[in-house]
Scaffold this active site. Structure first.
Site, short mmCIF file in Angstrom:
data_model
loop_
_atom_site.label_atom_id
_atom_site.label_comp_id
_atom_site.label_asym_id
_atom_site.label_seq_id
_atom_site.Cartn_x
_atom_site.Cartn_y
_atom_site.Cartn_z
N HIS A 240 -3.13 -5.49 1.98
CA HIS A 240 -3.21 -5.37 3.58
C HIS A 240 -2.15 -6.97 3.65
O HIS A 240 -3.27 -7.91 4.52
CB HIS A 240 -3.33 -4.82 4.66
CG HIS A 240 -2.72 -3.32 4.59
ND1 HIS A 240 -1.80 -2.69 5.02
CD2 HIS A 240 -3.62 -2.48 3.70
CE1 HIS A 240 -1.98 -1.20 4.71
NE2 HIS A 240 -2.95 -1.24 3.60
N CYS B 109 0.49 -1.28 -0.37
CA CYS B 109 -0.56 -0.25 -0.52
C CYS B 109 0.88 0.92 0.07
O CYS B 109 1.49 1.65 -1.02
CB CYS B 109 -1.28 -0.09 0.97
SG CYS B 109 -1.85 0.81 0.73
N GLU C 20 -0.92 -8.26 4.93
CA GLU C 20 -0.18 -8.72 7.17
C GLU C 20 -1.58 -8.97 7.84
O GLU C 20 -0.95 -9.03 8.83
CB GLU C 20 1.20 -7.94 6.85
CG GLU C 20 0.46 -6.11 8.01
CD GLU C 20 0.25 -5.25 6.20
OE1 GLU C 20 0.10 -6.09 4.96
OE2 GLU C 20 -0.80 -4.30 6.15
N1 GLN Z 1 -3.93 6.08 1.44
C1 GLN Z 1 -2.82 5.89 1.80
C2 GLN Z 1 -1.90 6.57 0.69
O1 GLN Z 1 -1.59 6.79 0.05
C3 GLN Z 1 -2.20 4.40 1.34
C4 GLN Z 1 -3.14 4.00 2.35
C5 GLN Z 1 -2.29 2.24 3.41
O2 GLN Z 1 -1.08 2.55 3.49
N2 GLN Z 1 -3.22 1.77 3.97
O3 GLN Z 1 -0.04 6.76 1.22
#
Ligand code: GLN
Length: 198
Positions: free
Chosen positions: A175, A84, A177
């Protein structure tokens, strides 16, 4: 000649975000997790996970503490896995809005790309990993808009890549994890271990 497989030492960037869940997932696979908060803590590590969280916050910290360049160098020489926000940091290009990134993974990503209504979702789908459908937890996820020729797509959501691999770099816009399934972390540990045979 004998070859010995050494238990890989894998760092988890522990500046912000859900790094402790990654450390727990790594421990489940038998790898030794190491929390990393300073550039010199990268020394001697066999691989590194960049967790989810807020990529802008992580980026500011990295730049303020002279960590950005050292991390970029680590990503060019050792296996890394970004989830992410971590995938956003690894990307070649970041949009919505544009921000600096490490450029280690040949993808273009758009942040917070799924809109407010469906920005967080749990999906279960078939992937390129053996072992059946995989649960994928998305939280304000980025979207991978395009991938370079050498990037392998291991899973998709609505036809957009969500799990990709380019050599020893792995990235997920979800995610792993936060699920019980450890297949994605096991894949990363295998990538690290295969570079670690002496
Ligand atoms: N929205 C976050 C970003 O732009 C990422 C979200 C996440 O890691 N769950 O950095």
């Amino acid at each position: 000649m004998t070859t010995t497989r050494i238990l890989p030492r894998i760092g988890v960037l522990a500046i912000q975000g859900d790094y402790s869940s990654h450390a727990a997932a790594l421990a489940d696979t038998g790898a030794g997790p190491v929390e990393v908060r300073k550039p010199d803590q990268l020394e001697g590590l066999d691989g590194l996970i960049l967790p989810g969280g807020e990529s802008t916050t992580m980026l500011k910290f990295l730049e303020k503490h002279g960590f950005f360049e050292t991390l970029g160098e680590f990503c060019r020489t050792k296996p890394v896995f970004g989830t992410c926000a971590g995938a956003i940091l690894l990307a070649r290009e970041v949009r919505h809005p544009a921000q600096r990134s490490l450029g280690a993974l040949d993808v273009v990503v758009e942040r917070n790309s799924y809109g407010r209504q469906i920005d967080s979702a749990i999906l279960t789908a078939e992937t390129g990993l053996p072992g059946g459908p995989l649960e994928m937890v998305f939280i304000r996820a980025p979207r991978i808009l395009s991938t370079g020729e050498t990037v392998e797509v291991l899973a998709r959501r609505e036809n957009f890549p969500v799990l990709v691999r380019q050599g020893s770099i792995l990235a997920a816009t979800f995610h792993p994890e936060l699920s019980q399934d450890r297949r994605v972390h096991k894949l990363f540990v295998e990538i690290v271990a295969s570079r670690n045979v002496r």
